[in-house]
Design an enzyme around this catalytic site. Structure first.
Site, PDB file in Angstrom:
ATOM      1  CE  LYS A 207      -3.314   2.638   2.789  1.00 24.03           C
ATOM      2  NZ  LYS A 207      -4.299   2.668   3.889  1.00 24.03           N
ATOM      3  CG  ASP A 212      -5.637   7.919   4.269  1.00 23.72           C
ATOM      4  OD1 ASP A 212      -6.537   8.571   3.695  1.00 23.72           O
ATOM      5  OD2 ASP A 212      -5.836   6.900   4.962  1.00 23.72           O
ATOM      6  CE  LYS A 219      -6.806   8.750   7.725  1.00 18.69           C
ATOM      7  NZ  LYS A 219      -7.472   7.622   8.380  1.00 18.69           N
ATOM      8  CG  ASP A 230      -2.012   5.236   4.762  1.00 24.59           C
ATOM      9  OD1 ASP A 230      -1.903   4.200   5.428  1.00 24.59           O
ATOM     10  OD2 ASP A 230      -3.064   5.574   4.193  1.00 24.59           O
ATOM     11  CG  ASP A 289     -10.127   7.549   6.242  1.00 23.98           C
ATOM     12  OD1 ASP A 289      -9.027   7.538   5.649  1.00 23.98           O
ATOM     13  OD2 ASP A 289     -10.249   7.698   7.476  1.00 23.98           O
ATOM     14  CD  GLU A 291      -6.791   5.264   2.118  1.00 30.82           C
ATOM     15  OE1 GLU A 291      -7.768   5.409   2.887  1.00 30.82           O
ATOM     16  OE2 GLU A 291      -5.675   4.931   2.534  1.00 30.82           O
ATOM     17  NE  ARG A 293     -10.945  -1.095   3.342  1.00 33.14           N
ATOM     18  CZ  ARG A 293     -11.546  -1.267   4.513  1.00 33.14           C
ATOM     19  NH1 ARG A 293     -12.666  -1.930   4.569  1.00 33.14           N
ATOM     20  NH2 ARG A 293     -11.012  -0.793   5.617  1.00 33.14           N
TER      21      ARG A 293
HETATM   22  N1  BES Z   1      -4.513   4.590   6.631  1.00 36.38           N
HETATM   23  C1  BES Z   1      -5.643   4.271   7.397  1.00 36.38           C
HETATM   24  C2  BES Z   1      -5.365   3.239   8.469  1.00 36.38           C
HETATM   25  C3  BES Z   1      -4.427   3.643   9.579  1.00 36.38           C
HETATM   26  C4  BES Z   1      -4.938   4.135  10.754  1.00 36.38           C
HETATM   27  C5  BES Z   1      -3.074   3.464   9.444  1.00 36.38           C
HETATM   28  C6  BES Z   1      -4.074   4.485  11.774  1.00 36.38           C
HETATM   29  C7  BES Z   1      -2.218   3.820  10.481  1.00 36.38           C
HETATM   30  C8  BES Z   1      -2.725   4.315  11.632  1.00 36.38           C
HETATM   31  C9  BES Z   1      -6.763   3.722   6.498  1.00 36.38           C
HETATM   32  O1  BES Z   1      -6.771   4.163   5.195  1.00 36.38           O
HETATM   33  C10 BES Z   1      -8.070   4.156   7.113  1.00 36.38           C
HETATM   34  O2  BES Z   1      -8.289   5.318   7.181  1.00 36.38           O
HETATM   35  N2  BES Z   1      -8.860   3.182   7.525  1.00 36.38           N
HETATM   36  C11 BES Z   1     -10.113   3.446   8.149  1.00 36.38           C
HETATM   37  C12 BES Z   1     -11.125   2.484   7.583  1.00 36.38           C
HETATM   38  C13 BES Z   1     -12.538   2.797   7.937  1.00 36.38           C
HETATM   39  C14 BES Z   1     -12.980   4.084   7.296  1.00 36.38           C
HETATM   40  C15 BES Z   1     -13.417   1.651   7.480  1.00 36.38           C
HETATM   41  C16 BES Z   1      -9.943   3.227   9.639  1.00 36.38           C
HETATM   42  O3  BES Z   1      -9.227   2.297  10.006  1.00 36.38           O
HETATM   43  O4  BES Z   1     -10.475   4.012  10.401  1.00 36.38           O
HETATM   44 ZN    ZN Z   2      -7.859   6.025   4.994  1.00 37.13          ZN
HETATM   45 ZN    ZN Z   3      -4.900   4.765   4.439  1.00 32.92          ZN
END
Ligand code: BES
Ligand code: ZN
Ligand code: ZN
Length: 451
Positions: A207, A212, A219, A230, A289, A291, A293
Site C-alpha cells: 500500500k 491519506d 480525517k 501510509d 477513507d 482507500e 483496500r
Molecule cells: N490509513 C488508514 C489506516 C491507519 C490508521 C493506518 C491508523 C495507520 C494508523 C486507512 O486508510 C483508514 O483510514 N482506515 C479506516 C477504515 C474505515 C474508514 C473503514 C480506519 O481504520 O479508520
Molecule cells: Zn484512509
Molecule cells: Zn490509508
C-alpha cells in the site's frame, strides 16, 4: 576499571555511560535470562545504538562476552545499526553519525557481515522513504525511486503507468482514490529476474498512499497527522528490491506499488459512488477513507494475471488492527498453511511480531452491498478482518495469498524494539528472511503446498 554496582544493575536494555581519562565506557545490561536469544540481543543492542546516536558518538569498540558465537555478534551488529538510525535529512545542521563499529574480541571476517548489512540497508531504505514528508515524497517521487533501483541493477526492470495509462488499463478502484489529488498517481511494477531460471514467482504488493487525508470522508486533524506513513507498505517493497541483487535468490520477484494521494477536492471520489474495479467487480464507496483496500484491489487482480506462486501484501490498512493488536504487532491474514507458518517463523527470528488473525467468513455479510458486488467498508467491528475479506474478493482463490496489516508497527512516536522514532521499516526484514528460508525449502525439496 571498577564498575560501581549502585549505578549499573545490568537490567535488560540498561545503558550506562562512564567517563574515565578522556574515554567513554558504555555498559549495556543483558538482563537475567540465561539464554541470549537473538531477539534479546537485537533489542538490547538497538537500545545501545540509539543512546550512541543521541550522544552523536562516531566510533565504538565493542567487547562481547566470550560465550557469544558468530551469529550472536551479527545480531549485536544489526541491533546497534537499527537502533542508531536517524532521519535528519531535512535539518540545517547535520548530526554526527556513527562511522565505525570495531568488534575487539571476536574473529569475524568483513564478508560474514554481508547478510546483516543487507537487512540493515533494506530497513534504512524503507525508513528513509517512509519518513520523507508528503510534499516531497509524491507518487512520481516514489516512481523515480523505483526507477533508480532498476537502473542500478541488471536483474531488475520497472514498468511505470502514469495517470492516462492507469485510466486506460481500467484501474478504476485505484484511480478513484487518486483522482482528488493534484499529485498524479503512478502504478509501479518492478520485476526481479534471477540470472538462472526462476524456481518460484512471487508478488510483493505494498500500500503506497503518499498521504491519506481520508478524502471527502476527511480525517479529524489529530488522526491525519502521521498519514505520510501510509506509504510504508510500498516503502518496504522498495527496501527489499534495493537489496535483491545482493541476495541472489532463484525467484522471479514482482513488486507492485499503486502509489497515490488521498485528498478531498472537486474531483475527489464521493461516498455513494460505485466504481468498476480492474477485475470487473463493482464497489460501492461507503467511506473514501477506506482507500487502501481500493488501491490494493486493482493491484491484487493485476498480480493474479501473472499466475504467481505467492502473493503477499503489506499495508497500513486499518485503525481497527491497531485497536485489536496494539502498536507493536501486525495482523497476518491468510488461509494458506505454508504462508502462515513460514511467515510467522521468519518474523519471530527477526523480532517482528505478527499475529495470525481469523478470516471469519461470517463477517463477509458486513461488506455485502445492496447496489454493487461489494462495499468498501464493513464498519468498525472486526474492521481489520472485513478489510482483509474485501481484499480476498480480488484474489484468485487458488493462489496462496497473505495480507499483513502493518498499521500499528509501521511507525511510532518514540523508540521501541529496534526502532527509533518515526518509520520502522517494519516487515522488510521478515520478508527478506522469508525469501531466504523459501530458497532453502525449495532447495531441500520440502513441501510448500498441500498436495
Ligand atoms: N490509513 C488508514 C489506516 C491507519 C490508521 C493506518 C491508523 C495507520 C494508523 C486507512 O486508510 C483508514 O483510514 N482506515 C479506516 C477504515 C474505515 C474508514 C473503514 C480506519 O481504520 O479508520
Ligand atoms: Zn484512509
Ligand atoms: Zn490509508
Amino acid at each position: 576499571m571498577e564498575i560501581p554496582e549502585n549505578i549499573f544493575k545490568a537490567k535488560e536494555g540498561e545503558v550506562v555511560f562512564l567517563a574515565e581519562r578522556g574515554k567513554t565506557y558504555i555498559l549495556i545490561g543483558l538482563g537475567k535470562k540465561k539464554d541470549f536469544e537473538p531477539v534479546l540481543l537485537l533489542n538490547v543492542s538497538a537500545k545501545l545504538g540509539y543512546e550512541i546516536r543521541n550522544r552523536e558518538i562516531e566510533e565504538i569498540f565493542v567487547f562481547v562476552r566470550k560465550k557469544f558465537k558468530k551469529k550472536d555478534v551479527l545480531k549485536i551488529y544489526e541491533g546497534i545499526m537499527l537502533g542508531n538510525y536517524r532521519f535528519s535529512e531535512k535539518k540545517e545542521k547535520e548530526n554526527k553519525k556513527l562511522k565505525t563499529i570495531n568488534f575487539l574480541n571476536t574473529r569475524i571476517k568483513e564478508t560474514e557481515f554481508k547478510y546483516s548489512e543487507v537487512l540493515v540497508k533494506a530497513t534504512y531504505y524503507a525508513r528513509d522513504l517512509s519518513n520523507t514528508p508528503p510534499n516531497i515524497a509524491t507518487p512520481s517521487y516514489i516512481a523515480d525511486k523505483a526507477k533508480e533501483i532498476a537502473e542500478k541493477s541488471k536483474n531488475i526492470e520497472v514498468e511505470i503507468y502514469d495517470e492516462n495509462e492507469i485510466v486506460e488499463k481500467g484501474f478504476n478502484a485505484f484511480y478513484g482514490v487518486a483522482k482528488g489529488s493534484k499529485n498524479p498517481p503512478r502504478f509501479i511494477h518492478l520485476i526481479y529476474r534471477p540470472s538462472k531460471g526462476a524456481k518460484k514467482k512471487i508478488f510483493l504488493i505494498g500500500k503506497t498512499l503518499t498521504f491519506d487525508s481520508g478524502g471527502l470522508s476527511l480525517k479529524p486533524g489529530n488522526y491525519m497527522l502521521g498519514m505520510k506513513y501510509d506509504k510504508s507498505g510500498g516503502c518496504a517493497v522498495l527496501g527489499i528490491f534495493s537489496v535483491l541483487d545482493e541476495l541472489n535468490l532463484p525467484f522471479e520477484i514482482h513488486g507492485i506499488l499503486p502509489a497515490c494521494e488521498n485528498m478531498p477536492s472537486g474531483s475527489a471520489q464521493r461516498p455513494d459512488d460505485i466504481i468498476k474495479a480492474y477485475n470487473g467487480k463493482t464497489i460501492e464507496i461507503i467511506s473514501t477513507d477506506a482507500e487502501g483496500r481500493l488501491t490494493l484491489a486493482d493491484a491484487l487482480s493485476y498480480a493474479c494475471e501473472f499466475k504467481p506462486d505467492y502473493i503477499i501484501d503489506f499495508a497500513t490498512l486499518t485503525g481497527a488492527c491497531v485497536i485489536a493488536l496494539g502498536n507493536y504487532t501486525a495482523g497476518l491474514f491468510t488461509d494458506d498453511e505454508f504462508l502462515k507458518n513460514s511467515l510467522l517463523k521468519a518474523s519471530e527470528r527477526v523480532g517482528e511480531d505478527l499475529w495470525h488473525m481469523p478470516l471469519d467468513e461470517k463477517l463477509k455479510e458486513k461488506i455485502k452491498s445492496k447496489f454493487a458486488d461489494v462495499k468498501n467498508s464493513g464498519g468498525s467491528q472486526g474492521g481489520a478482518i472485513t478489510a482483509a475479506l474485501f481484499l480476498q474478493e480480488f484474489v484468485d482463490d487458488k493462489i496462496p495469498f497473505a495480507h499483513i496489516d502493518i498499521a500499528g508497527p509501521s511507525s511510532n512516536a518514540k523508540f521501541w524494539g529496534v526502532n527509533p522514532e518515526g518509520a520502522s521499516g517494519f516487515i522488510t526484514r521478515t520478508i527478506i528472511e522469508w525469501l531466504k528460508d523459501l530458497n532453502l525449502t525449495v532447495k531441500s525439496g520440502s513441501k510448500t503446498k498441500k498436495d
